[in-house]
Scaffold this active site. Structure first.
Site, PDB file in Angstrom:
ATOM      1  CD  GLU A 164      -3.228   0.701   1.929  1.00  0.00           C
ATOM      2  OE1 GLU A 164      -4.095   0.022   1.328  1.00  0.00           O
ATOM      3  OE2 GLU A 164      -3.345   1.047   3.102  1.00  0.00           O
ATOM      4  CE  LYS A 166      -2.765   3.359   6.133  1.00  0.00           C
ATOM      5  NZ  LYS A 166      -3.030   2.132   6.922  1.00  0.00           N
ATOM      6  CE  LYS A 227      -7.708  -0.348   1.459  1.00  0.00           C
ATOM      7  NZ  LYS A 227      -6.878   0.052   2.570  1.00  0.00           N
ATOM      8  CD  GLU A 276     -11.728  -3.366   4.460  1.00  0.00           C
ATOM      9  OE1 GLU A 276     -10.778  -3.126   3.694  1.00  0.00           O
ATOM     10  OE2 GLU A 276     -12.111  -2.584   5.335  1.00  0.00           O
ATOM     11  CG  ASN A 298      -9.298  -3.973   7.711  1.00  0.00           C
ATOM     12  OD1 ASN A 298      -8.239  -4.128   8.313  1.00  0.00           O
ATOM     13  ND2 ASN A 298      -9.607  -2.847   7.093  1.00  0.00           N
ATOM     14  CD  GLU A 333      -8.475  -5.705   3.458  1.00  0.00           C
ATOM     15  OE1 GLU A 333      -9.025  -5.988   2.400  1.00  0.00           O
ATOM     16  OE2 GLU A 333      -8.893  -4.799   4.214  1.00  0.00           O
ATOM     17  CB  SER A 334      -5.124  -3.888   8.919  1.00  0.00           C
ATOM     18  OG  SER A 334      -5.858  -3.192   7.959  1.00  0.00           O
TER      19      SER A 334
HETATM   20  O1  LIG Z   1      -5.624   2.780   8.533  1.00  0.00           O
HETATM   21  C1  LIG Z   1      -6.524   3.403   9.141  1.00  0.00           C
HETATM   22  O2  LIG Z   1      -6.308   4.084  10.152  1.00  0.00           O
HETATM   23  C2  LIG Z   1      -7.933   3.387   8.651  1.00  0.00           C
HETATM   24  C3  LIG Z   1      -8.900   4.120   9.311  1.00  0.00           C
HETATM   25  C4  LIG Z   1     -10.213   4.150   8.848  1.00  0.00           C
HETATM   26  C5  LIG Z   1     -10.560   3.459   7.728  1.00  0.00           C
HETATM   27  C6  LIG Z   1      -9.601   2.707   7.044  1.00  0.00           C
HETATM   28  C7  LIG Z   1      -8.306   2.669   7.502  1.00  0.00           C
HETATM   29  N1  LIG Z   1      -7.329   1.955   6.857  1.00  0.00           N
HETATM   30  C8  LIG Z   1      -7.534   1.246   5.652  1.00  0.00           C
HETATM   31  C9  LIG Z   1      -6.874  -0.062   5.721  1.00  0.00           C
HETATM   32  O3  LIG Z   1      -7.580  -1.002   5.870  1.00  0.00           O
HETATM   33  C10 LIG Z   1      -5.378  -0.137   5.680  1.00  0.00           C
HETATM   34  O4  LIG Z   1      -4.847   0.959   5.030  1.00  0.00           O
HETATM   35  C11 LIG Z   1      -4.783  -1.383   5.035  1.00  0.00           C
HETATM   36  O5  LIG Z   1      -5.420  -2.535   5.402  1.00  0.00           O
HETATM   37  C12 LIG Z   1      -3.279  -1.468   5.427  1.00  0.00           C
HETATM   38  O6  LIG Z   1      -3.180  -1.498   6.820  1.00  0.00           O
HETATM   39  P1  LIG Z   1      -1.800  -1.303   7.577  1.00  0.00           P
HETATM   40  O7  LIG Z   1      -0.837  -2.322   7.055  1.00  0.00           O
HETATM   41  O8  LIG Z   1      -2.097  -1.556   9.029  1.00  0.00           O
HETATM   42  O9  LIG Z   1      -1.341   0.085   7.305  1.00  0.00           O
END
Ligand SMILES: O=C(O)c1ccccc1NCC(=O)[C@H](O)[C@H](O)COP(=O)(O)O
Length: 379
Positions: A164, A166, A227, A276, A298, A333-334
């Protein structure tokens, strides 16, 4: 606003430039009289009349549509599916006026969606649907996002990486000062990412459609996920016109009928939809929708920001069999930071991972990929 539930006539939803009716009020529709029938492919055989074909269309026969015909509002249909995010459906009102009517947003996701309703209405006013549809039709062909994930998983034996791009997030604030989206995208690709995810939301993530266009124009070959917080078909055509190959559809925000409607548009445009989910109810809803090929679980609750990778494991323990039967590919995810995190979600059953923070925060985001997987990835 042109979600399925606010569309004037669902049957003519693909008509170029169809006028967007105001608000999310219940509306009578001519398709109400179509009877329910078992789902069959939407293809007219020699003996099928068009009415028979339409009657087999699971979108036109969706329970939501019947509820809508019976006078339920979009928010009450959404609530009946367990969706907590409310829509204000007043894109021309100020946030102050909206808050006077609905009170303060219940959480960050609801706030993002309320802003997005206004942003999309502004986008539509600047560039009408007909124009974005024409631009999407002229865009270079889409790349196979799903196929790239499948191939990378087979090739590397570890979950395929959606890396990502970001810059910031509501939960973590600014992630990277010196942010060059094209440099980061190229470094991700060079180090084995199968696909890239480009944040386009400006207000909460400091992303942009300009970033998406720049990455697409830079020679990067990986398929690109736009995204975004999609609530309207205009956004899907817009994403395609800017070079996206896939879009994110969030089940916590979109009622089933919208997911079905947007899936059709993606199919028409040759795009992949990453649907998602975060909890069991959302997973069950999505597994009941035909044509879903890619589900993202997620680990972060978009309402509370709590991140827990055990969420992926729990949902796959409960629904893994049905997911495998349907040939659906799952993305974790995340909140993934270490090779152990990746191994944990892989053992739970994911074939791909979506990672932002743990890569983008490193000095060299490309090199960080080998650190995350515990080995180099190959293309
Ligand atoms: O990342 C956030 O804080 C967030 C807040 C509100 C809605 C969506 C959000 N993020 C989107 C995502 O799901 C992440 O960008 C993506 O899964 C990557 O996650 P990470 O590796 O933890 O940065």
């Amino acid at each position: 606003m042109e979600s399925a539930l606010v569309s004037r006539s669902v049957g003519s939803s693909f008509a170029a430039g169809a006028a967007a009716p105001r608000g999310c009020l219940p509306r009578p529709s001519r398709v109400a009289t179509l009877s329910r029938a078992p789902a069959r492919p939407l293809r007219a055989g020699p003996k099928d009349s068009i009415l028979e074909v339409l009657a087999q269309d699971d979108m036109l026969n969706a329970a939501e549509l019947v509820q809508w015909e019976n006078g339920k509002s979009v928010n009450s249909i959404a609530a009946s599916q367990g969706i907590r995010i409310r829509r204000h459906c007043r894109p021309t009102a100020s946030l102050k006026e909206i808050e006077e009517e609905l009170g303060a947003p219940h959480n960050i996701l609801e706030k993002i969606i309320w802003d997005k309703e206004i942003e999309v209405a502004e986008g539509l006013a600047k560039k009408p649907l007909k124009e974005v549809m024409e631009a999407a039709a002229k865009a270079p062909p889409s790349r196979d996002f799903y196929g790239a994930l499948e191939a990378a998983y087979k090739r590397n034996g570890v979950p395929a990486l959606i890396a990502e791009v970001k810059k910031a997030s509501p939960s973590r604030g600014l992630l990277r000062e010196n942010f060059n989206p094209v440099e980061i995208a190229k470094a991700y690709e060079k180090n084995g990412a199968a696909c890239l995810s480009i944040l386009t939301d400006e207000k909460y993530f400091q992303g942009s459609f300009e970033n998406l266009e720049k990455v697409r124009a830079s020679g990067v070959k990986c398929p690109l996920l736009c995204k975004e917080f999609v609530i309207d078909k205009w956004q899907i055509y817009n994403a395609r016109s800017k070079g996206a190959d896939a879009v994110l559809l969030i089940a916590a925000v979109l009622p089933d009928l919208d997911i079905k409607y947007f899936l059709r548009i993606c199919k028409e445009l040759g795009m992949t939809a990453l649907i998602e989910v975060h909890d069991e109810r959302e997973m069950e809803r999505v597994l009941n929708i035909n044509g879903v090929k890619l589900i993202g679980i997620n680990n972060r609750s978009l309402e509370t920001f709590v991140v827990d990778t055990a969420n992926t494991k729990m949902l796959l323990e409960k629904h893994g069999d049905s997911i495998r039967e349907k040939g659906i590919l799952v993305v974790g995810e995340s909140g993934l930071f270490t090779p152990d995190d990746v191994a944990y979600v892989q053992n739970a059953g994911v074939s791909a991972v979506l990672v932002g923070e743990s890569l983008v925060k490193q000095e060299d985001p490309g090199r960080a990929i080998a650190g995350l997987f515990g080995k180099e990835l190959v293309h």
